[in-house]
Every structure is written in C-alpha cells, then in structure tokens.
Design a protein around this motif. Structure first.
Motif, mmCIF file in Angstrom:
data_model
loop_
_atom_site.group_PDB
_atom_site.id
_atom_site.type_symbol
_atom_site.label_atom_id
_atom_site.label_comp_id
_atom_site.label_asym_id
_atom_site.label_seq_id
_atom_site.Cartn_x
_atom_site.Cartn_y
_atom_site.Cartn_z
ATOM 1 N N UNK A 257 0.972 0.513 -6.373
ATOM 2 C CA UNK A 257 -0.486 0.540 -6.253
ATOM 3 C C UNK A 257 -0.945 -0.079 -4.940
ATOM 4 N N UNK A 258 -0.062 -0.857 -4.344
ATOM 5 C CA UNK A 258 -0.430 -1.469 -3.075
ATOM 6 C C UNK A 258 -0.453 -0.422 -1.970
ATOM 7 N N UNK A 259 0.382 0.575 -2.144
ATOM 8 C CA UNK A 259 0.479 1.594 -1.096
ATOM 9 C C UNK A 259 -0.343 2.838 -1.415
ATOM 10 N N UNK B 235 3.709 -1.203 -10.181
ATOM 11 C CA UNK B 235 2.724 -2.194 -9.723
ATOM 12 C C UNK B 235 2.689 -2.243 -8.203
ATOM 13 N N UNK B 236 3.887 -2.361 -7.651
ATOM 14 C CA UNK B 236 3.940 -2.473 -6.197
ATOM 15 C C UNK B 236 3.412 -1.200 -5.546
#
Lengths: 649, 108, 395, 193
Positions: free
Chosen positions: B42-44, B39-40
């Motif tokens: 996808x932020x990058x 999930x995290x």
C-alpha cells in the motif's frame, strides 16, 4: 550474602552452588528475608503508619502556616514542598500501603490459602515500596523536596519552573513505588483466582476479598498509565525531551490526561479496600449477613469499571471542549449510583440488627456518614458549571478529605481495630478505641467541615498564605485547631497500641473469635500461626465460619451448633512445608533507589544499582525452590498442596 | 473486569487440545508474510480513501493470528483471553476518548 | 455526635445563606448573569444533597437508638440476606434524580458556553469604532496581563502569547470592563498553567501556554470584583491576584480615552521626575514598557515569560505586584512607603525566583534613585475615582 | 503443577497474561502520545520526511518471523526435542538481534538527518515509543539467551517447557505491539514538512 552451610545438599537443590536460601528464624534477619504474607502484611502496615505520621506532621505544618492570615511558619517555597509531600506521602506511602497491608494479610486467609501465589515477589513488592518511599523522602536532605504538587501539572514541573531536584525524586520515586504496586497487584490477582480453598467460588468470597480483588485489577491496568506519565516527565527533565515544551507546540494537557486516567481509578484503588473492610465489620457487629451481597459485589465492580470513564472531571476548567465537559459531567454523575447503593446496603444491614457499637463498628459507621458527605459534595462537582466555581478551592479540599479521610482512613482504622487480635493475638483496648473514634470524628469535622465554607467563600487551594479581609480567618483557625485534635486521636491510637501490647505481655492470646466473626480467616487461632490453616477447609457457603458456628432450629431460630473453639483449628500442625525465606527481594529493592540517585546526581551510581538488580534477579531465578537445609516435614496430603500451591517465583 | 463470571471459576476444564504441528505454524507464518507484503504494497500502490481502513483491517488480522495461534489463545483457557482482551479493550476505549478530547480525529 | 452535627450544620447553613460580610471572593453571591446561572444550578442540588444527607444520618441515628444491642445475650435478629426489589428501587431512584439533575447541568453548561455578539460603539482616537468587547487575558508568573484590540481579534495570532502584536491598551492586574455587556475573554499563558477566576462574575478557566481558552464575564453593577489565580503555578501562586473593574459605559469610554494617551518625555517639567525617567530608561525599561518611552516588542526578554507589566498608566490602577499591594490609601493618597519598598527589594516583598528569570529582581537602586523613580511613576496615568479606590480596600 | 490451582491454570502463566494485559495500557499510552505529537515537528524533520518504509518493512518482517521460530522452539521442547528447541531459541534471539540492529541503524540515520531526541515533540515521542519497544525486545533477547544457557546446563527439559511458553508469550506480545506500531506509525500516511 550467603549462609555457610555445612550439611550436604544435592546439585538439584543448589543449582549454581552459591545461591542458597536463608533459614527461617527469629529476629531482624527473619524480617528482612521473610516471604510470609502475614509478616509482609505487618511490615506494610508498620511502614504505612510511619509514613502516615510523617504525612500527618506535614499536614500540621500546613495548618500552622494557614492558621492566621499572612502566616510565616513555613514561607512560600517550603510550603509548596510540604503540601506536595503531604499529598504524595498520604496517597502513595500511607493509604495505598495500608490497604496493601490488609490485602496481604487477609486475602490468603479469607480464601483459605497458605500464602500468596508468589511469596518472594510479595516480599519484593514490599521492599521496593519501602525503597521508593525512603527515596522520595531523601529529597528533603538532598536538595529539596518536590514542589509541583502531588498532581505535578506540566509545565510547572519542568526544569525551568522547578529547578531543584525535587521533581526528579518525585518522578523516579513514584516510578519505584509503582513497580511495587504493579507486581503486588499481579501477584494478588493470581492468588485470588488460583488459590481459593475447595468450594470457594468467586461468589462465596468475602466482600473484602472481592473489593481488594477489584483494586488489584484496577492497579494492574492503571499503574502503566502513571508509569508512562512519569517516564515522560523524567525524560523531559533528565534528557530534555519535549513532551511538555509548549514553545515547540507540545500540549500541557497531555500530562493532565495521563495523570488523571491513572488518578481517578486511583481514587477507587484507595476507597474500595475501606468499603470492603466495613462490609466485613458491619455484618459482624449487626449480627446479620451483609444486605444484598451480590449488589455489593457488583456495585464494587461497577465502580471500578466506571472509574475509567470519568477522569476528565478533574479537568472541567482546563480548557477541554464543552462536549468533553458535558460527557464527563454525565459519566461522573452516574458513578454516584453504585456508591449510593453501597451506602444504602450498609444501612440496611444494620437496620433491624442487634448492633454492637464496638470500636471497629464505630469507625465503620463513621465511614458511612462521613463518606456520604464526601459523596454528596462530589455530586456538586459533577455539575460541571458549578465545578468551575468549586474546583481548586478549599471546597474540593473538603470534599476529598471527606472521601479520603472520612471514607478511607476511618475504614482502615476500623480494620486495624477489627483484625488487631487476629494479627497480634491480643485486643486493643475498647475504651480507648472508642475515645480514639470520637476524638478523631470531632477533630476531622472541625478540620475539614469548615473547608467547605472556606471554599465556597473563595479560598483557593495550594496557597501558602491569604490576606485578612476575605472572611477566611475564623474558619482557618478552627480547621487548624481541628487538625491538632486529629493528631491527638492518632496519638491516642498509638498509646492504645503500646499499652495494649504491654498489658498482653505474658498473658495467653485472646480467644479465637473475639467478635463472633463470619469469614474464614477467623478459623485459624489468634495470632495466625505461620502456616495459616492446619488443614485447608472446604467451603460451602458465604460466611463459612459463621455457618459452622450457628445453625437454625426447627422454628427458624438461630442456635449455636458449635463453639468458636470447636470450629477453629488448633494451629498445631507440624512439618507444614512453607516457602523458604530469601535475601534477593531486599537486594533487588536496594538497587532501585541507587539507580534513581544515579540518574539524578551521577550516572556512575547507576552501576552499583544495576549490578545489585541484575545479581538479585539471576540469584532469584537460580535460587532453589526450597531451603535445602530447612526442616522437611512428613509429606502428607496437605503438605503436597502447599508446596505446589505456592509457586517459586 | 469480566472475571466476575461465575460459571467458569472452579474446575475450568483443563484443556489439552493438540497444538498445531510445525507445518501448520509455517502455513500461518506464510499467511502473515503475505499480509505484511500487502501492507507494504500500500505504500507503493495508491488506493485512496480505502487506505487507512485497509491497513487497520490487515493490522487487526495479523494481531489476531499471532495472538490466537502463536500465543495459543485459541487452545488455552478463556481466562487468559479475558485478561488480554480486557487490557486491549480498556486501552483502546480509554485512549480513543483521550484522543477524541484532544480533537485528534477531526484535525486530520 | 448529634450535637456536633447540629452546630456544624447550622454554621454551614449560615455561611451558605450569604451572611459572610467580608467575602469578596464568595462564590454564592453572584453579581452577574453567568455566575447567577451557576448559582441557580447549584442551589437546588445542595438542597437535594442536604435531604439525602439527613436521610442517611437520620437512619444512622435511628439505628443508634433503636437497634443498639443493649443486652449481651446471644439472641439473633432476623437474618435478611437482601431484597432485590428494594435494591433495584434504590438503584433506580438516584439514577432518576441524577438524570434530572444532568438535564439542568447540560442546559447551564450550554448557556455557559454560549456567546452573545453585542457590539458597542467606542470612540478610539476620535473615530467611532464598533467594538465587540473582547479582552485577551494572559497569565504569567505571578501576575495577569489584559490586552485590548479594538480592531477585533480576527487578525491577531494568539497561539504564541510570548510574541503578540502590539495592542491598543495593555494593562495589568485589573481588567476594566463596561457593565451590562458580555465581555469575551481569550485566556492564555506565557509560562505555566494559571487559572483566571472572578467568582462574583463567573467560574474559572485555566490559562495554559500554547492554548487559547474562550471565557466570558458580565457584571450587573459597577464595582470592583476580586479574583485569585487558582491553578497552582509555582512559588508565588498565592500572591497572584486580579480584579475586574466594571464601569458604566460612559466611564469605560473615559477610561479608554485615558489609556490611549502615550507618555512623552516633553511633558516632564519636574527635575526629580526627569531623573526618575532616566532611572526608568536605564533599569526598568529592560522589562517594563511605557508607551512613548520604549516599544512593546521583544522587551522583557530577560524574563522566562518574556513580559513584565506595562506601566504606561500605572497610576490608573489601584494595585500592583500581581494585585497584592494597594497603590492608594483609602483617602486617595499614594502609599509611597510600600511602593518604595517594592522597588528597593522586590523579592523581599513577594517571593519570586528572580535569579531564575521569574519575577522582579532587586535592582540595587540608591534611595535617591528610588525616590526619583517613584516620582516618575506617579506621573504615569490618571488616578481612578475614589469609588474604585475604596472598593479595592479589603480590610 | 497446574492441577493444584483453583482454575487449573498455572500461576506463572496466568501472571504473565495479567502482566500482558497491563502492558496494553502502557503501549497504548505511548502510542497515543506519539499520535498526538506526530504533527508537532517544530523546525525539525517531519515523520514523512525521514521514515524509510522499505527498510522498516524488512526489519518488521524479521521480527514477525521470529514469532514463528519462537513457537517452533516451544513446540520442540514440548515434544522433548531439546536439539531443535535450542536451534529455534537461538534463531529467535538472532532474529530479535537483527531487528534491534535495524533499529540502531534507523536511529543513527535519523540523528544524522537532524532528528535528535530533543528536536521536537514528535522526535521525543517517536524515540520514546520505539525505544520502549526496543528495550522490550532486548529484554526478550536476554531472556532467550538465559534459556539457552540454562538449556546447555541441562536444566531446560520437557518438564519445564512452560518457562519457554511464558517467555514465548512475552516475545509474541512484543511482536504484536510492533505489528501495531508498524501500521499506525509507519504505514499510515505521515505528515511531511
């Protein structure tokens, strides 16, 4: 706060040494510490009737102000407070707790239980409700009552537009009564699911228990929504939050949606108990079983479920898009179907019966006919284009009073007359009961019937005055006269109560089965003994009590197989182990309004409030399950079940 | 509202299935950790239009894992699941309609 | 029970059939196509409702007569537990009826939301303008403002009703419109939620701050159509009224011509009027605009709503103070007594919350100043026709 | 105890589940309110300007792992392993406290960056939603600490493991709510000013 106890008790019974439980007994101390669902039911009923009278006085003031054009009885500011409090009081402090009175008293009895699942929580619910009710009404003395309407539309309820503390009392007070409703709903949900007598499947439960069960589920899911709405309002007023600050781009419709997502299920929360009550009364007095039990139950469930999908019909003119209006218009129309089914089934129950029109039955028939009018005018609101003419006029006022007064108050009165002997061991006077009904019916129709006309003639709601010349004068006068006739009917009820109590004094209780009733609660003597059932009955059919009294002979004729006296328990069991009374529910409840007053006036006040609440909670947890000094009977089989059945929370 | 089912009300079999072992719980937590990492990520890492559906799927999976295993819904009475699911379904449908009425989805 | 009902139903029927004489707000006497659509939808449903009611009520009466227990014996009627066929039947029948009703509801709903584009030609300052009749309707505590933009609303940002660009015509309390035309309304608010409602012409629509709601009005015949704010909006909710004045197209053109004239001080010859102008400039102009005297921007900042009625053509209206007082006697003379009382101490005439910056305050003017300012106000605008003045009188 | 009820389920546990069903509507309303206002940041910072995803990811992870320790605490007490039960209860409470600490740090940072509670509809909705969640976590910590105290007083044994289970249910629920908040509020691309 603790009794001094001389006898020795073990560490196990008194874990922290100080938190003992009060002993049972008589007098006021017993009432404020009681955890008995029946006493709590009575307390709910008494408090609800008290608030019903307050709300009624507010209604009379409204009608006096509107009796003539350019009325000056109240003035605009006072009028706005009075009509707001009339709505708040009648809905949250009269109708809901009166239904809660029936739920508390009757659910355990109808399912064959000794008490609710969580007796102390039950007591807490009542005291918190009462604390909330008193708290809201304190606003009259502490700077003005709420003046934004019971529906409290933003941004008119913001500090700029409603600068008095009234709306703070509204937001916090309803939050407090909301806690009571939610806790009580969880409690009764668990009770219905978990504490039924052997053999009582869900589909052998009386219709009243079913309807009350649906109501508890609705409360469980609807209360958090109004809680959020009230939090948003409270934070906006107390801490300057911007939920309804349109200058910053907030949307005023946010409040309306949250309010009505709660508000529409709330309508069914109010009406279903009454439907349940008359579903018990009508078969009893028609001497026939309820017509289409399954349909009755399922339509109740359907109403409860569909009630979630119609909220925006309160907002047809609020500016929501045409597609939303169309969708909610359709969903609203079809919610009439399950309601209609109920009405037809009640009629079919009476049809072909041998109907005794005793006072509970009169009130029930009143519900059928008056609610039908309210339902039909409701269908005309579902036509969203027509609703743009009707909404916020007296036509709506007429509609929902036919629903709430005609459909609910009449039903609750039917219940009061019907179960009065069950609760108090004596009958209310039948003749006065009938007079009560007819006076109420006439007064009710005189008050609210003309409002249909007034609304269609264009009289707006919530106006404190109107000018002559719009054709409003005559009907307003009729309505005002009617409202005093309603007041007379309530007075007749109160006189009936007082004289009946006097007449019954010193006499033995009425017999166990004054109406030839059908459901389990009548298997206990009247008034219900403290332990309810001597022995929990095993249930074989719907209308268990009736089937134990009546059987069929070879030709299919109904014949008596046992008298009511034979079937009813004697109420003489001794040593039944009941949950012990407790102080802490009351202490907890006292803390909440202090917290509220602190938020409004002076944060220091929250300190004693908070201390009371925390103390009460911890004392509650560490309070021993039982009164260590209370009488312990012999632990035969039944007793085991009781102490286990009722949990200690 | 689905408590209306008749079949289960009395004598619901009292299930005492074996709860998972501590090791199993650790494995589940590891899966949760991996999904969270994804999930995290996808932020990058930009994945375009698939982003929101992917996030939603991962969220639902995590939710389901915690509810089913840590909250024991897999092993416990269906009555519990019913109340929880009633709440979730009601909340999702009501608030979905709520946001639809506000034209939330079309505003972007 | 029966008799009560007969009397009551007769009364309802009487009222429904439109017998009510003085009923300017009556919802069942439509005077325009939209209101007629609504009425046509409602009437048949009312008939269905009556039929259903009499069926239920009839059944109750039959039960009362036929199935009442007259002998106190223990005989039981036939025990019927239900009849699935019957119950299914009476589930399906209302469903079908309602399905039918909902079709008509949807049809009416779509016509209610449809927009007719019909431009009319107006003379604005000697130029021909093709105007699509649009009026901006703004509610505030406790009066209505109507703004006309003859260049159309395309370039007008209505999202903040407290800061609107200057309009060609700004009026209050009375919406003036031509007949036989669909007038498009953009309804919004400057403070709380109000609701705009002219029952004879259309249903109501809420005026919510920060939102612009489309609505429409159309009148068949010239006349004065009454309205009342219907969303509870605080203290003086009951004293927030309005009217729609429908005129023949040529009368509407005349009205527009008159409204476009500014008030300039050099027209003033009378001394009292000149003194009145000074009072106006010193006191009233803080909140009120008179075109030609002060500007239509950022006035009324003293008020929560940021606006007070534009008084440029005060005398062209027949009501003031939120539509609750008549400016003229039926014979056409000005009711100075009421107007002076209003200026002397407005909060005594209409509950407001002046100390909370809502509503007109008591200005503490001397009697002479009041006389002068009323003299001045009487020079503002052209009085309407006696037809309108008389139609405004309700009594 | 539970054998005596109609459904065979314990009152307390059933009540907790009914309550959690109710809580879904509460958080649903708060999340929807937030979604409605995420674009309404007026003159203040937008969500996309101030959210610190790496930081929140760490604290989210901490809360997620506290669910693991919670369930381990329950498994321990169900085995009668009081020592491990205490250990895991304490760890859970500590992880919860770390999460709350992170939230306090996040809030103070936001306020320093100009996002106060009254800055905009967005800020009010954000602080209200996450604040409500934070209060839930804090109450959970209080309950866990109460369990610990009760354990050290010798009151928490295998016999009343259900108390741990019920408080655990609450704890996991608060965790799954954060799973939703973390995705919907933080990870879904946010508007910037």
């Amino acid at each position: 706060m603790t009794d001094t106890i001389s006898e020795e008790v073990t560490e196990e019974q008194r874990p922290l040494g100080v938190y003992t439980r009060p002993k049972g007994g008589n007098g006021w101390r017993d009432w404020i510490t009681t955890v008995d669902h029946k006493k709590i039911g009575i307390l709910y009923g008494a408090a609800a009737l008290f608030f019903f009278i307050i709300g009624g006085i507010e209604a009379l003031l409204i009608r006096l102000q509107l009796a003539t054009p350019n009325g000056t009885v109240l003035g605009a500011d006072m009028y706005n407070q009075v009509f707001t409090m009339h709505g708040v009081t009648m809905i949250f402090l009269a109708a809901m707790p009166l239904a809660a009175a029936f739920a508390n008293y009757l659910i355990p009895l109808q399912i064959g239980a000794r008490d609710v699942a969580f007796p102390r929580l039950n007591a807490m619910s009542f005291w918190v409700f009462l604390a909330g009710g008193i708290f809201i009404n304190l606003s009259w003395l502490l700077g003005g009552a709420p003046d934004g309407g019971w529906f409290g539309y933003a941004p008119n309820t913001g500090v700029i537009f409603s600068p008095s503390v009234g709306m703070d009392f509204y937001a916090i007070g309803l939050q407090i009564t909301g806690i009571a409703s939610l806790v009580s709903a969880i409690n009764l949900t668990v009770t219905v699911l978990n504490m039924r007598a052997p053999g009582m499947t869900l589909f052998k439960m009386p219709v009243l228990t079913w309807m009350l069960f649906v109501v508890q589920l609705l409360l469980v899911f609807a209360m958090p929504v109004i809680a959020v709405a009230l939090f948003l309002l409270m934070f906006s007023r107390q801490f300057g939050a911007n939920f309804f600050n349109t200058e910053m781009g907030a949307d005023p419709l946010l409040w309306q949606h949250l309010f009505w997502i709660f508000g529409h299920p709330e309508v069914y929360i109010l009406v279903l108990p009454s439907f349940g009550i008359i579903s018990e009364v009508i078969p009893t007095f028609s001497r026939k079983p309820i017509f289409g039990y399954d349909f009755m139950v399922f339509s109740g469930i359907a109403i409860g479920f569909m009630g979630w999908g119609v909220w925006a019909h309160h907002m047809f003119v609020s500016g929501i898009g045409p597609l939303s209006v169309a969708a909610f218009s359709l969903s609203t129309m079809f919610i009439a179907v399950p309601t209609g089914v109920k009405i037809l089934n009640w009629i079919a129950t009476m049809w072909g019966g041998r109907v005794k029109f005793s006072s509970p039955m009169l009130f029930s028939v009143g519900v059928i006919s008056m609610f039908t009018i309210g339902g039909l005018s409701g269908v005309t609101h579902a036509l969203s284009p027509a609703d743009t003419q009707q909404t916020d006029t007296y036509y709506i006022v007429a509609h929902f009073h036919y629903v709430i007064f005609g459909g609910i108050i009449f039903g609750l009165f039917a219940g009061l007359y019907f179960w009065w002997p069950k609760v108090f061991g004596h009958m209310l006077d039948e003749k006065m009961g009938k007079i009560n009904f007819w006076v109420m019916l006439v007064g009710f129709n005189m008050t609210f019937g003309p409002m249909h006309v007034l609304g269609l003639q264009g009289m707006s709601r919530r106006i404190d005055t109107y000018s002559p010349g719009f054709g409003f004068e005559a009907w307003n006068m009729v309505a005002t006269i009617g409202s005093f006739i309603i007041a007379l009917s309530v007075l007749i009820f109160l006189i009936n109560v007082v004289t009946s109590v006097k007449k019954a004094r010193g006499k033995p209780p009425c017999g166990p089965d004054p109406w030839d009733a059908r459901s389990l609660e009548w298997m206990t003597p009247n008034p219900t003994p403290e332990h309810n059932f001597d022995e929990i009955p095993t249930v074989e059919s719907l209308d268990e009590f009736w089937h134990r009294k009546w059987g069929t002979d070879d030709e299919g004729q109904i014949v008596r197989v046992a008298t009511a006296e034979e079937v009813c328990q004697k109420g003489t069991a001794t040593g039944v182990h009941l949950p012990s009374p407790s102080y802490w529910p009351l202490i907890f409840a006292i803390g909440l309004p202090l917290l509220g007053l602190g938020l409004i006036f002076n944060l220091w006040l929250t300190l004693p409030g908070g201390i009371l609440i925390v103390t009460a909670l911890y004392a509650w947890i560490f309070e021993p399950v039982d009164d260590p000094d209370g009488p312990h009977g012999d632990h035969h089989e039944v007793n085991e079940e009781i102490s286990e059945g009722a949990s200690d929370v | 509202m689905d408590t209306s089912e008749t079949t289960t009300d009395v004598e619901e079999e009292h299930e005492h299935h074996e709860h998972p072992s501590d090791g199993k719980y650790m494995q589940i937590a590891l899966i949760l950790a991996i999904i969270t990492a994804a999930e995290v990520a996808t932020y990058f890492v930009h994945i375009g239009d698939a982003l929101i559906p992917t996030l939603m799927v991962m969220m639902v999976v995590k939710f389901w894992i915690v509810a089913a295993w840590f909250m024991h819904l897999r092993f416990d009475s269906k009555m519990f699941t019913r109340f929880f699911v009633s709440g979730i379904v009601l909340a999702i449908s009501v608030y979905f309609i709520f946001l639809t009425v506000f034209e939330f989805w079309t505003e972007g | 029970m029966k008799k009560v009902w007969l009397v009551f139903t007769a009364a309802v029927l009487l009222a429904l059939s439109g017998c009510a004489a003085d009923a300017e707000l009556d919802t069942l006497q439509p005077q325009g196509p939209t209101a007629r659509d609504i009425d046509n939808l409602l009437d048949p449903v009312l008939i269905i409702a009556y039929v259903v009611f009499f069926l239920v009520f009839g059944a109750t009466v039959i039960i009362w007569w036929k199935f009442r227990d007259r002998h106190e014996d223990e005989k039981f009627p036939k025990q019927i537990h239900g009849n699935t066929k019957l119950e299914v039947l009476w589930t399906i029948i209302p469903t079908l009826i309602l399905a039918g009703v909902s079709v008509f509801t949807l049809i009416t709903l779509s016509s209610l939301n449809s927009r007719e584009t019909n431009e009319i030609t107006l003379q604005v300052e000697n130029e021909s303008v093709a105007w699509e009749p649009e009026v901006v309707v703004i509610g505030q505590q406790w009066w209505w403002e109507f703004r006309y933009y003859f260049d159309g609303l395309d370039g007008v940002d209505l999202s903040d009703a407290r800061n609107l660009p200057p309009a060609d015509i700004v009026t209050a309390g009375q919406l003036v419109m031509p007949i036989g035309q669909e007038i498009e309304l953009s309804v919004t608010s400057r403070d709380v939620i109000h609701s705009f409602w002219i029952p004879a012409l259309n249903g109501k629509r809420d005026a919510a701050p920060g939102r612009v709601h489309p609505w429409k009005l159309e009148a068949d015949e010239p006349g004065v159509y009454f309205g009342q704010c219907t969303e509870f909006c605080g203290l003086s909710h009951s004293r927030m009224r309005m009217q729609a004045i429908a005129l023949e197209p040529e009368d509407f053109q005349t009205w527009v011509d008159q409204q476009l004239v500014d008030q300039t001080a050099d027209q003033i010859t009378d001394e009292a009027v000149a003194r009145g102008l000074t009072v106006f400039e010193n006191q009233c102009a803080r909140c009120h605009v008179v075109n030609g005297v002060n500007e239509d921007t950022s006035i009324g900042a003293d008020l929560v709503s940021n606006a007070a009625p534009n008084l440029t053509h005060f005398m062209s209206r027949t009501t003031y103070a939120g539509g609750i007082f008549n400016l003229y006697e039926p014979d056409g003379t000005v009711d100075r007594t009421q107007l002076e009382a209003w200026i002397r101490n407005a909060p005594a005439e209409k509950p407001a919350y002046a100390q909370g910056r809502r509503g007109m305050p008591a200005l503490g003017l001397s009697e002479d100043e009041i006389d002068d300012v009323v003299d001045y106000l009487q020079t503002l605008g052209t009085p309407p026709s006696s037809f309108i003045i008389q139609a405004t009188e309700v009594d | 105890m539970s054998e005596e009820t109609t459904t065979g389920l314990s009152h307390n546990k059933l009540a907790m589940w009914v309550f959690l069903g109710s809580e879904c509507l509460l958080f649903g309303a708060l999340i929807s309110t937030y979604l409605l206002y995420r674009n309404k940041f007026y003159d203040g910072p937008a969500p996309g300007d101030i959210f610190d995803i790496p930081f929140t990811s760490v604290s989210s992870f901490v809360l997620l792992m506290s669910s693991l320790t919670m369930v381990l605490a329950l498994a321990a007490i169900q085995r009668g392993d009081i020592r491990n039960n205490r250990l895991w209860l304490l760890t859970t409470a500590l992880l919860g406290a770390v999460f709350i600490g992170g939230q306090v740090y996040e809030f103070t940072t936001f306020i320093r960056e100009g996002l106060g509670y009254t800055t905009s509809p967005f800020s009010s909705a954000f602080f209200t939603l996450t604040g409500f969640h934070g209060v839930h976590v804090s109450l959970g910590i209080v309950m866990l600490m109460s369990l610990l105290i009760s354990s050290y007083r010798g009151k928490l044994t295998q016999k009343n493991s259900e108390t741990v289970e019920i408080i655990g249910l609450y704890w996991h629920f608060v965790d799954v709510v954060w799973i939703i908040i973390f995705t919907v509020i933080y990870l879904v691309p946010n508007p910037t000013s």
